[in-house]
Write an enzyme that holds these catalytic residues in place. Structure first.
Site, PDB file in Angstrom:
ATOM      1  NE  ARG A   6      -3.343   0.803   0.585  1.00  0.00           N
ATOM      2  CZ  ARG A   6      -4.405   1.455   0.215  1.00  0.00           C
ATOM      3  NH1 ARG A   6      -5.332   0.893  -0.463  1.00  0.00           N
ATOM      4  NH2 ARG A   6      -4.565   2.719   0.511  1.00  0.00           N
ATOM      5  NE  ARG A  62       1.222   1.440 -19.239  1.00  0.00           N
ATOM      6  CZ  ARG A  62       1.155   0.274 -18.594  1.00  0.00           C
ATOM      7  NH1 ARG A  62       2.194  -0.176 -17.927  1.00  0.00           N
ATOM      8  NH2 ARG A  62       0.061  -0.443 -18.640  1.00  0.00           N
ATOM      9  CB  CYS A  73      -7.029   5.092 -12.956  1.00  0.00           C
ATOM     10  SG  CYS A  73      -5.306   5.327 -13.381  1.00  0.00           S
ATOM     11  CD  GLU A  76     -10.080   5.601  -1.699  1.00  0.00           C
ATOM     12  OE1 GLU A  76     -10.392   4.941  -0.682  1.00  0.00           O
ATOM     13  OE2 GLU A  76      -9.260   5.199  -2.550  1.00  0.00           O
ATOM     14  NE  ARG A  88      -6.827   6.446   0.642  1.00  0.00           N
ATOM     15  CZ  ARG A  88      -7.526   7.578   0.721  1.00  0.00           C
ATOM     16  NH1 ARG A  88      -7.997   8.135  -0.372  1.00  0.00           N
ATOM     17  NH2 ARG A  88      -7.757   8.145   1.884  1.00  0.00           N
ATOM     18  CE1 TYR A 106      -1.077   4.901   3.358  1.00  0.00           C
ATOM     19  CE2 TYR A 106       0.679   3.465   4.128  1.00  0.00           C
ATOM     20  CZ  TYR A 106      -0.606   3.645   3.665  1.00  0.00           C
ATOM     21  OH  TYR A 106      -1.423   2.554   3.493  1.00  0.00           O
ATOM     22  NE  ARG A 114      -1.741   1.934   8.840  1.00  0.00           N
ATOM     23  CZ  ARG A 114      -1.473   0.642   8.573  1.00  0.00           C
ATOM     24  NH1 ARG A 114      -1.897   0.101   7.461  1.00  0.00           N
ATOM     25  NH2 ARG A 114      -0.798  -0.080   9.437  1.00  0.00           N
TER      26      ARG A 114
END
Length: 118
Positions: A6, A62, A73, A76, A88, A106, A114
């Site tokens: 993540r 890319r 893609c 959210e 994210r 992060y 987080r």
């Protein structure tokens, strides 16, 4: 083993160059911290908050030469009070590492998501 890594970052503006630059920084950091080459990466899912629509963040992958990795893609979920201007990533990888040794990343304003990892 197959693991999911993540990562998240934020941008200041809904600007294509900024979205691509910050996404590229995040991808490179995720790969570096986990010792990954493109051949280790199975797929990457990118999500953006509804306030970001100037660029597809997958273009950043890319642009760094990752041309054989499956990318997607999505938006959210727009939860009231959630972090804005956030990108994210969920990166699926092949790795000999133990799960506890996977490094999630992060950056920028996304560190609040987080704090235990930053």
């Amino acid at each position: 083993m197959v693991w999911a890594i993540r990562g998240a970052t934020t941008v200041s503006n809904n600007d294509a160059d900024e979205i691509l630059t910050e996404t590229q920084n995040l991808l490179k950091e995720m790969a570096q911290k986990n010792g990954l080459a493109e051949d280790d990466i199975i797929s990457i899912i990118f999500t953006v908050t509804k306030d970001l629509d100037a660029a597809f963040p997958a273009i950043a992958a890319r642009n760094i030469g990752w041309t054989s990795t499956a990318l997607m893609c999505m938006n959210e979920i727009d939860v009231p009070g959630s972090l804005k201007k956030c990108i994210r990533i969920m990166m699926h990888v092949n790795s000999d590492k133990d799960k506890k040794d996977i490094k999630h990343v992060y950056l920028n304003g996304a560190k609040v998501l987080r704090p235990d990892l930053t």
